[in-house]
Each structure stands twice: as C-alpha cells, then as structure tokens.
Write an enzyme that holds these catalytic residues in place. Structure first.
Site, PDB file in Angstrom:
ATOM      1  N   HIS A 141       0.780  -1.245   0.131  1.00  0.00           N
ATOM      2  CA  HIS A 141      -0.086  -0.069   0.061  1.00  0.00           C
ATOM      3  C   HIS A 141       0.908   1.207  -0.054  1.00  0.00           C
ATOM      4  O   HIS A 141       0.514   2.191  -0.924  1.00  0.00           O
ATOM      5  CB  HIS A 141      -0.777  -0.003   1.205  1.00  0.00           C
ATOM      6  CG  HIS A 141      -1.612   1.193   1.577  1.00  0.00           C
ATOM      7  ND1 HIS A 141      -3.042   1.278   1.008  1.00  0.00           N
ATOM      8  CD2 HIS A 141      -1.482   2.332   1.955  1.00  0.00           C
ATOM      9  CE1 HIS A 141      -3.438   2.695   1.259  1.00  0.00           C
ATOM     10  NE2 HIS A 141      -2.450   3.244   1.953  1.00  0.00           N
ATOM     11  N   GLU A 142       1.781   1.304   0.802  1.00  0.00           N
ATOM     12  CA  GLU A 142       2.772   2.424   0.866  1.00  0.00           C
ATOM     13  C   GLU A 142       3.619   2.584  -0.320  1.00  0.00           C
ATOM     14  O   GLU A 142       3.869   3.717  -0.763  1.00  0.00           O
ATOM     15  CB  GLU A 142       3.681   2.430   2.115  1.00  0.00           C
ATOM     16  CG  GLU A 142       2.817   2.444   3.576  1.00  0.00           C
ATOM     17  CD  GLU A 142       1.951   3.497   3.665  1.00  0.00           C
ATOM     18  OE1 GLU A 142       2.135   4.705   3.106  1.00  0.00           O
ATOM     19  OE2 GLU A 142       0.828   3.336   4.238  1.00  0.00           O
ATOM     20  N   HIS A 145       1.898   4.372  -3.050  1.00  0.00           N
ATOM     21  CA  HIS A 145       1.670   5.762  -2.886  1.00  0.00           C
ATOM     22  C   HIS A 145       3.009   6.376  -3.610  1.00  0.00           C
ATOM     23  O   HIS A 145       2.755   7.427  -4.257  1.00  0.00           O
ATOM     24  CB  HIS A 145       1.564   6.208  -1.403  1.00  0.00           C
ATOM     25  CG  HIS A 145       0.469   6.065  -0.871  1.00  0.00           C
ATOM     26  ND1 HIS A 145      -0.752   6.768  -1.268  1.00  0.00           N
ATOM     27  CD2 HIS A 145       0.047   5.543   0.222  1.00  0.00           C
ATOM     28  CE1 HIS A 145      -1.630   6.594  -0.647  1.00  0.00           C
ATOM     29  NE2 HIS A 145      -1.066   5.944   0.615  1.00  0.00           N
ATOM     30  N   GLU A 220      -5.867   7.073  -0.897  1.00  0.00           N
ATOM     31  CA  GLU A 220      -5.920   5.948  -0.279  1.00  0.00           C
ATOM     32  C   GLU A 220      -6.599   4.743  -0.810  1.00  0.00           C
ATOM     33  O   GLU A 220      -6.135   3.632  -0.962  1.00  0.00           O
ATOM     34  CB  GLU A 220      -6.714   6.223   1.264  1.00  0.00           C
ATOM     35  CG  GLU A 220      -5.959   7.220   2.029  1.00  0.00           C
ATOM     36  CD  GLU A 220      -4.487   6.470   2.395  1.00  0.00           C
ATOM     37  OE1 GLU A 220      -4.259   5.133   2.930  1.00  0.00           O
ATOM     38  OE2 GLU A 220      -3.342   7.185   2.339  1.00  0.00           O
TER      39      GLU A 220
END
Length: 375
Positions: A141-142, A145, A220
């Site tokens: 997930h990070e 980004h 997100e």
C-alpha cells in the site's frame, strides 16, 4: 480495478487544479484590498508558489522529523528490508529508504517527492501486530503511494492549502492593524466589496482544507487497489486493515499536518462511526470499514463482522516488547525453529525458545513472533 485507478487519478488532479485556483483567488483578493492591481496578484502567486516548492522539496525530512522516525538497520530489521526490496522490484521503483517509528500504535506511511527520493516508515507496533503476509500488504500500500506519485500529489495539496492559510492570515493581520488607515480608501467606502473580500478569505482556507482531505481519501482508495495489483493477494492487506480497525491505540508523535500520510488516520482511531457527515468531509482517510468491504468484495467473501482476524503477528525481532534473556533467546532460536528443527515446522504454539518455564510462543511458519501464553 484499472477503471478505479484511472478515475481516482483524474479526480485527484482536478482537485489540485481547483485548489491552485483558490490560491490565485486569495492572492487576487488580497491584491484588491491592497489596491496593487495585477502586479500584486503576480507577486502573491509567485510567493505562494515559492512557499509550495520549499515545502515540496523538504517534505520527507519534515515528515520524518515530525514523527521521530529513525533509520531501520538491516541487521535488526532484515525481514522488513527484504519485504520492501522485493515489493519495490515488483513495483518497478527504486527501494525507498526504510525507517522505524518507536510507537506502540500500529501504522505506517510513505513520504518524499518522487520514487527516487522516497522513504517508508513503519511503527514498532505495526511490526508486532502484523505477520509477514499482512505486513506485505501494508508495505505494498505504501509503495503504491510512491509508484503512483501520490506522495507528490499529497505534498502539493498540503503545501497549497498551507499557502492559502498563510496568505489569509496575513490578510487578517493587515485588516486588524491597518484597518483604521484604510477606512478612507475605495474598498473602505464600498462595504459590499469589503464583505466580498472577507467571504473569499474566510471560505478559501476551508475549501482548500476540504480539497486536501478529498485528495488524500482518493489516493488511499487508489493505493489499496494498486497494492492488490502488486501482491496479487488482497487477503494480506484486508487482514491488516481489519487488525488496524480493531486497534484503538493512537500514534504519539503526529499532527494534523502529517495525518494524511499514514495508512490509517493516527488521530481518530475508533471514532469513525461517531463522526458527523460534516466532520467526515475533513477526514483524510476513507472509513476503514469501506476499504475492508471493497477488498472483501474483491475476494468474494462475506461482509466483515467487525472482528480482528485470528492470525499470528510479529517479525521475530527485538522491538523492546521482548527484553533481556527472553528476547535474546527468541532471537537466537528464530533461525532454527521449534525444537531446533531446520525444516520450518508448521505454524503453532511451541515451547518458548527463550527457556521460560511453562510458557509457549507462537511460531508463524518462518519465525518466532511476540505472542506468548502460559502452557
């Protein structure tokens, strides 16, 4: 999923354009008040852009310092580095710098201005709570980004909102201290114009804050979808989010300025369902329940019942929760597994390798965790 990614990207850039338009509008309002004409607008925009660029250039240093993140050594956090490196290769980006925040609340964030100048930080609480699969979901997930340039978009959104707030503050100070001297000018003689300027200055910072929050929420959702694309396994991230949703601890060193960076809001744990519709507009993250529901739908499983998944956690490193002889024993035995076996026995409860009489420790199939219980 690809349609969701494309739609979120388009909307994020649209929101950024609107935010910059508010910046120009505020600069123009101040220029009208000062009667400086087009030159004043240009100067205001240039100053605001300079402030935005400065915040953008140093965003990673500011975020890491604000959260008290420390570099994660490869010797102590080898598995964490291994996960970050493997997923970075899958994402096609350079491995970001890896940091650890000494905080019991489970959370993580990515920062920087582009993939070549990025950093990922995780809390010690996250390392204790998540097993490897779940941690991979969080790291994916990070890294999403980073790969999607969300770190750049979010930084610009925050910097633009900050510039608008600063210009508005300057306007109010000028109104307060210089109002008496300006009562005879054209604006002072035109109360409608002055009221219009005040409305702009009042509403623009609020609108910019709403836009910043909306950009963060959309990024997100996009990162969740991209993380699934990277790992090809939505279960890991879904279980991680379920653990986060049922954990109400709060990150100690954070603020509203850095709240948008974390995978889950560090400020309002356990209060999502208590927020009003109006307050939710200022939230930097979509509700965890919505994100979990989307991942469960992708997996084709039943709706979430609100409980945390019954899975082991921890990477088997000494994070402060396991100290003294106990920590040393667990770390030394991690390489050989239960009963000294080199064949990686199945997950389960085994005699504590630290030698604690009458204590069992959970083996997750590859390493010892921090979970212990009486025999």
């Amino acid at each position: 999923m690809y349609e969701l990614i494309a739609r979120n990207r388009r909307m994020s850039w649209l929101l950024l354009a609107v935010s910059f338009a508010f910046l120009v509008l505020v600069a123009g309002a101040v220029s009208v008040y000062l009667q400086t004409g087009v030159v004043g607008v240009v100067i205001g925009v240039v100053v605001a852009c300079a402030m935005t660029f400065s915040a953008y250039w140093s965003s990673d240093k500011v975020a890491l310092a604000a959260t008290r993140a420390q570099p994660a050594s490869i010797e102590q956090f080898g598995q964490l580095h291994n996960i970050v490196e493997g997923l970075s290769i899958a994402a096609g980006i350079p491995k970001p710098r890896v940091y650890v925040v000494d905080d019991p609340a489970p959370n993580a964030f990515a920062t920087g201005r582009d993939p070549d100048h990025a950093a990922i930080a995780v809390t010690t609480g996250l390392l204790r709570l998540m097993n490897r699969t779940e941690l991979e979901g969080v790291i994916a997930h990070e890294l999403s980004h980073v790969r999607n340039y969300d770190i750049r978009v979010s930084t610009i959104a925050v910097a633009t909102a900050g510039a608008i707030a600063i210009i508005a503050d300057i306007f109010w100070r000028m109104m307060w201290f210089g109002g008496a001297r300006r009562r005879g000018n054209d604006n002072g003689g035109n109360p409608i114009a002055l009221i219009g300027l005040i409305i702009v200055i009042v509403l623009a910072p609020v609108a910019a804050t709403l836009i910043k929050a909306a950009v963060s929420r959309r990024r997100e959702a996009l990162a969740d979808a991209t993380a699934v694309e990277l790992t090809r396994y939505p279960t890991g991230l879904r279980q991680a989010l379920e653990k986060l949703a049922t954990n109400t601890s709060v990150v100690q060193h954070t603020s509203h300025a850095t709240a948008h960076l974390w995978i889950e809001s560090p400020l309002e744990r356990g209060r999502e369902n208590q927020s009003s519709k109006l307050n939710s507009l200022f939230d930097t993250h979509p509700p965890l329940a919505e994100r979990i529901a989307a991942l469960r739908e992708l997996e084709g499983i039943d709706a979430w019942d609100g409980s945390a998944p019954d899975t082991p956690g921890g990477l088997g490193v000494d994070l402060g929760g396991v100290t003294g002889a106990q920590g040393a024993g667990a770390g030394a035995a991690a390489a050989r597994g239960p009963q000294g076996s080199p064949n990686q026995p199945p997950p389960g409860w085994y005699d504590d390798p630290a030698g604690q009489h009458g204590t069992l420790r959970f083996w997750d199939g590859s390493t010892w965790t921090d979970q212990v219980r009486p025999a």
